[in-house]
Scaffold this motif. Sequence first.
Motif, PDB file in Angstrom:
ATOM      1  N   UNK A  18       0.835  -1.209   0.000  1.00  0.00           N
ATOM      2  CA  UNK A  18       0.000   0.000   0.000  1.00  0.00           C
ATOM      3  C   UNK A  18       0.870   1.260   0.000  1.00  0.00           C
ATOM      4  N   UNK A  19       1.891   1.282   0.834  1.00  0.00           N
ATOM      5  CA  UNK A  19       2.756   2.460   0.916  1.00  0.00           C
ATOM      6  C   UNK A  19       3.432   2.737  -0.421  1.00  0.00           C
ATOM      7  N   UNK A  20       3.903   1.688  -1.071  1.00  0.00           N
ATOM      8  CA  UNK A  20       4.612   1.894  -2.335  1.00  0.00           C
ATOM      9  C   UNK A  20       3.646   2.196  -3.474  1.00  0.00           C
ATOM     10  N   UNK A  21       2.494   1.552  -3.483  1.00  0.00           N
ATOM     11  CA  UNK A  21       1.532   1.772  -4.569  1.00  0.00           C
ATOM     12  C   UNK A  21       0.937   3.165  -4.515  1.00  0.00           C
ATOM     13  N   UNK A  22       0.645   3.651  -3.300  1.00  0.00           N
ATOM     14  CA  UNK A  22      -0.011   4.953  -3.146  1.00  0.00           C
ATOM     15  C   UNK A  22       0.965   6.060  -2.738  1.00  0.00           C
ATOM     16  N   UNK A  23       2.247   5.686  -2.538  1.00  0.00           N
ATOM     17  CA  UNK A  23       3.243   6.650  -2.069  1.00  0.00           C
ATOM     18  C   UNK A  23       2.729   7.368  -0.821  1.00  0.00           C
ATOM     19  N   UNK A  24       2.294   6.571   0.133  1.00  0.00           N
ATOM     20  CA  UNK A  24       1.645   7.091   1.333  1.00  0.00           C
ATOM     21  C   UNK A  24       2.420   6.690   2.578  1.00  0.00           C
ATOM     22  N   UNK A  25       2.129   7.345   3.711  1.00  0.00           N
ATOM     23  CA  UNK A  25       2.692   6.890   4.988  1.00  0.00           C
ATOM     24  C   UNK A  25       2.146   5.498   5.331  1.00  0.00           C
ATOM     25  N   UNK A  26       2.660   4.944   6.409  1.00  0.00           N
ATOM     26  CA  UNK A  26       2.213   3.620   6.839  1.00  0.00           C
ATOM     27  C   UNK A  26       0.708   3.580   7.057  1.00  0.00           C
ATOM     28  N   UNK A  27       0.094   2.498   6.607  1.00  0.00           N
ATOM     29  CA  UNK A  27      -1.339   2.274   6.801  1.00  0.00           C
ATOM     30  C   UNK A  27      -1.561   1.050   7.693  1.00  0.00           C
ATOM     31  N   UNK A  28      -0.554   0.708   8.492  1.00  0.00           N
ATOM     32  CA  UNK A  28      -0.603  -0.530   9.267  1.00  0.00           C
ATOM     33  C   UNK A  28      -1.789  -0.555  10.225  1.00  0.00           C
TER      34      UNK A  28
END
Length: 281
Positions: A18-28
């Motif tokens: 998710x982080x790499x696909x959306x270039x987002x912070x952690x979604x853990x």
Amino acid sequence: MEIRLLTSAAIAAANDIVMRAYQSPSRLTELERYLRLQPDGWFLAWESGQAVGLAGTIDYGDFAYLGLVSVLPEAQRGGIGRALMRQILAWLAARDCPLVLLDASPVGQPLYQKLGFITTDASVVWGRAAATHPPSAVRPPMGGIHLMEPTDIAEVVAYDRPRFGADRTAALADLLMSHPRRAAFTRDAAGCITGFAIAQPRILGPWLADDVSSAAALLAWAWALDEPPTGMLVPAHNAQAAALLTSAGFAVQRKLAHMRLGTGATRDRTTHYGLASFTLG
């Protein structure tokens, strides 16, 4: 390619996707919540022993929300997203779920259209800007604003169910447990609930209200928290929400297509001032 159920043992790999696909912070934390709520509805795609794709859903019975469809950048355009979607749609069909909802980015929208989804609305991401300020001249509802406690869940759910369109007791209880003293509701002079909101770390949502004064009071309450949320996910059909956020200096950041597949009544989202997430609705 192999598709398997997501388990807690692989949730770190799912978060990385998710982080790499959306270039987002952690979604853990978000993924852990979704897995608690729907442990049989989240799937990982694997290739050569590596997790390369993720997608999942929350089935509310009358409809399901589908979210976080994500594929590692180096594995995109290889049919992984389509395979995950087909897996989830088949799983929901086996459960006799009549309606599937999602919010699509411009990149993902063509895939969902090919699978039969149609666009019925937009979901708008609003964020704080340099000119953002507390809502002005807010008059609290006659019945006041009240912090939500676990003992209030049943009454809040009774308010939420006809407006959301399904029973999301488990989701609301989980959010309240995760964010104690960051959830509130309003009452009118007769003591009836007129709105509620949960202030997550990044977004104010779910945020529902029957009138703009209740919505504004909840926004002002959230603004006064030690760490106020910085954004909202708002249905485009709610013009009052757009006007309220514009008056408080919030700005539109991006828009997603709100899409549906299947049968079921059209949901009225005009009382929805903020979604809980693009996966919880």
